[in-house]
Design a protein around this motif. Sequence first.
Motif, mmCIF file in Angstrom:
data_model
loop_
_atom_site.group_PDB
_atom_site.id
_atom_site.type_symbol
_atom_site.label_atom_id
_atom_site.label_comp_id
_atom_site.label_asym_id
_atom_site.label_seq_id
_atom_site.Cartn_x
_atom_site.Cartn_y
_atom_site.Cartn_z
ATOM 1 N N ILE A 11 0.909 -0.996 0.141
ATOM 2 C CA ILE A 11 0.245 -0.066 -0.257
ATOM 3 C C ILE A 11 0.267 1.052 -0.302
ATOM 4 C CG2 ILE A 11 -1.849 1.325 0.901
ATOM 5 C CD1 ILE A 11 -2.538 -1.350 2.389
ATOM 6 N N LEU A 12 0.971 2.064 -0.952
ATOM 7 C CA LEU A 12 1.627 3.231 -1.286
ATOM 8 C C LEU A 12 1.240 4.475 -1.119
ATOM 9 C CD1 LEU A 12 4.411 4.399 -1.771
ATOM 10 C CD2 LEU A 12 2.601 5.165 -4.851
ATOM 11 N N TRP A 13 1.753 4.846 0.389
ATOM 12 C CA TRP A 13 1.353 5.856 1.000
ATOM 13 C C TRP A 13 1.746 7.749 0.254
ATOM 14 C CZ3 TRP A 13 -3.505 5.522 4.324
ATOM 15 C CH2 TRP A 13 -3.670 4.913 4.886
ATOM 16 N N VAL A 14 1.813 8.984 0.021
ATOM 17 C CA VAL A 14 1.583 10.023 -0.016
ATOM 18 C C VAL A 14 1.718 11.078 0.417
ATOM 19 C CG1 VAL A 14 2.604 11.458 -1.410
ATOM 20 C CG2 VAL A 14 3.436 8.775 -2.673
ATOM 21 N N ASP A 15 2.218 11.707 1.470
ATOM 22 C CA ASP A 15 2.091 12.544 2.435
ATOM 23 C C ASP A 15 0.665 12.222 3.275
ATOM 24 O OD1 ASP A 15 3.837 14.263 1.325
ATOM 25 O OD2 ASP A 15 2.819 14.932 -0.339
ATOM 26 N N GLY A 16 0.463 11.292 4.025
ATOM 27 C CA GLY A 16 -0.803 10.770 4.295
ATOM 28 C C GLY A 16 -2.092 10.113 4.080
ATOM 29 N N LYS A 17 -2.137 9.946 2.393
ATOM 30 C CA LYS A 17 -2.688 9.297 1.783
ATOM 31 C C LYS A 17 -2.291 7.876 0.772
ATOM 32 C CE LYS A 17 -4.563 14.480 -0.005
ATOM 33 N NZ LYS A 17 -4.811 15.220 -0.028
ATOM 34 N N VAL B 158 5.355 2.973 2.284
ATOM 35 C CA VAL B 158 4.738 1.938 1.607
ATOM 36 C C VAL B 158 4.764 0.539 3.026
ATOM 37 C CG1 VAL B 158 4.746 -0.414 0.093
ATOM 38 C CG2 VAL B 158 5.643 2.046 -0.724
ATOM 39 N N GLU B 159 3.121 -0.065 3.269
ATOM 40 C CA GLU B 159 2.826 -0.626 4.181
ATOM 41 C C GLU B 159 2.530 -2.197 3.523
ATOM 42 O OE1 GLU B 159 -0.188 -2.033 7.968
ATOM 43 O OE2 GLU B 159 -0.042 0.108 6.361
ATOM 44 N N LEU B 160 3.653 -2.880 3.306
ATOM 45 C CA LEU B 160 3.055 -4.836 3.161
ATOM 46 C C LEU B 160 2.496 -4.997 4.115
ATOM 47 C CD1 LEU B 160 6.824 -5.469 2.107
ATOM 48 C CD2 LEU B 160 5.553 -4.868 0.780
ATOM 49 N N LEU C 211 -6.882 -1.946 -0.283
ATOM 50 C CA LEU C 211 -6.815 -0.697 -0.424
ATOM 51 C C LEU C 211 -8.152 -0.055 0.389
ATOM 52 C CD1 LEU C 211 -6.302 0.817 -3.313
ATOM 53 C CD2 LEU C 211 -4.889 0.543 -1.770
ATOM 54 N N LEU C 212 -9.106 -1.067 0.158
ATOM 55 C CA LEU C 212 -10.722 -0.553 1.136
ATOM 56 C C LEU C 212 -10.583 -0.820 2.465
ATOM 57 C CD1 LEU C 212 -13.962 0.297 1.111
ATOM 58 C CD2 LEU C 212 -14.603 -2.018 0.396
ATOM 59 N N ALA C 213 -9.758 -1.528 2.654
ATOM 60 C CA ALA C 213 -9.301 -1.851 4.392
ATOM 61 C C ALA C 213 -8.936 -1.467 4.778
ATOM 62 C CB ALA C 213 -9.435 -3.516 4.783
ATOM 63 N N HIS C 214 -7.649 -0.658 4.531
ATOM 64 C CA HIS C 214 -6.397 0.651 4.982
ATOM 65 C C HIS C 214 -7.561 2.149 4.893
ATOM 66 C CE1 HIS C 214 -3.453 -2.035 6.026
ATOM 67 N NE2 HIS C 214 -4.455 -2.981 5.259
#
Length: 378
Positions: free
Chosen positions: A159-165, A186-188, A225-228
């Motif tokens: 899951i790619l997070w950029v600036d908190g999104k 990135v969260e695996l 993506l929906l879960a996170h």
Amino acid sequence: MKIQRVTVKKNERGLLLRNGDFERMLQPGAHWLWGGLDTLRVELCALEQPAFTHPLADYLLAREPAVVAAEFVRVELGETQVGLRSENGTLVEVLPPATRRLYWKGLVDVQVEVIDIAASAEVPAAVVARLVQTPLRQRAVAGLVGVLQVQVPEHGAGILWVDGKVERLLAPGSVAFWKFNRNVSVELVDLRLQTLEVSGQEILTRDKVALRLNLSATWRYLDVLLAHKQLAKPADHLYRELQLGLRAAVGTRSLDELLENKTVIDEVVTAQVTSKLAGYGLQLEGVGVKDIVLPGEMKTILAQVVEAGKAAEANVIRRREETAATRSLLNTAKVMEGNPVALRMKELETLERVAERIDKISVFGGLDQVLNGLVKLR
């Protein structure tokens, strides 16, 4: 007046300073310098170290464009640019935005590839291939602190997070992202079937008996993506729902009901948690109670109840067998009553069995005194 001779080697360049100010660049060879009343100083720079880190670098960039063009590779990066510096074709450094540097020409072939990072944080695939396993090279690449390298396993996703999104979901493989000018992480996540243990749950039954239960559940992601996006920590949310479901299943039933139907807990927890997870991108695959631990005094009482029940069952069986034996004897007596020959054979059979067990026996009467007389068997 003073004249001095200075020799510059082929792998060197000389900075001629007059009264501390830059005057000109000295090329390889012998130089005769006349200073007059001024103070001359020559600083030699080795070309093996291509980076020009002298305090005069900013001055040369600003006031000596001809010298810079002739002697140096000039690097000036903007706020949204990074540079990939190579020496003799090998990547050696990642230059951050707003870098201003000079590199000597001549001995080392220095090249800088400029990349604009304003539009995307992702590192081009060709560059990623050059960054992979750089610690295994003879010379490590400098400046990797500004690059986030990620290896997504085959059975997972990132899951790619950029600036908190949440930006997007990453497929398995090697990827990298620029960390300059943005906060990137990135969260695996594991897409395989996962196990969640809910242990040591102390719950009162409807009849006020304290039980300690251990529950095991299996689950997987339906939509990562929906879960996170909906949940900060999906696994923790599932754990709490399992706790609540377990309390609902145990707290509304008596101990006898739970012992008679042990699967009722699994069914109730599964139904309740499945309905709670709808719309969160998680799927509960299975639930099972591993252990139901009773208090010490309750164990003793139940053991006594079981023992009494087994004793009652044994007594019933014994009475049933005695009744069957009596009925069999009664039927045999009725048969022999009307059949003297059968009675006589039964007497002989009984006598034979007794004789097998006793060394000496005397028989009086019966069997017509054993053919009208006293028979002694030895």
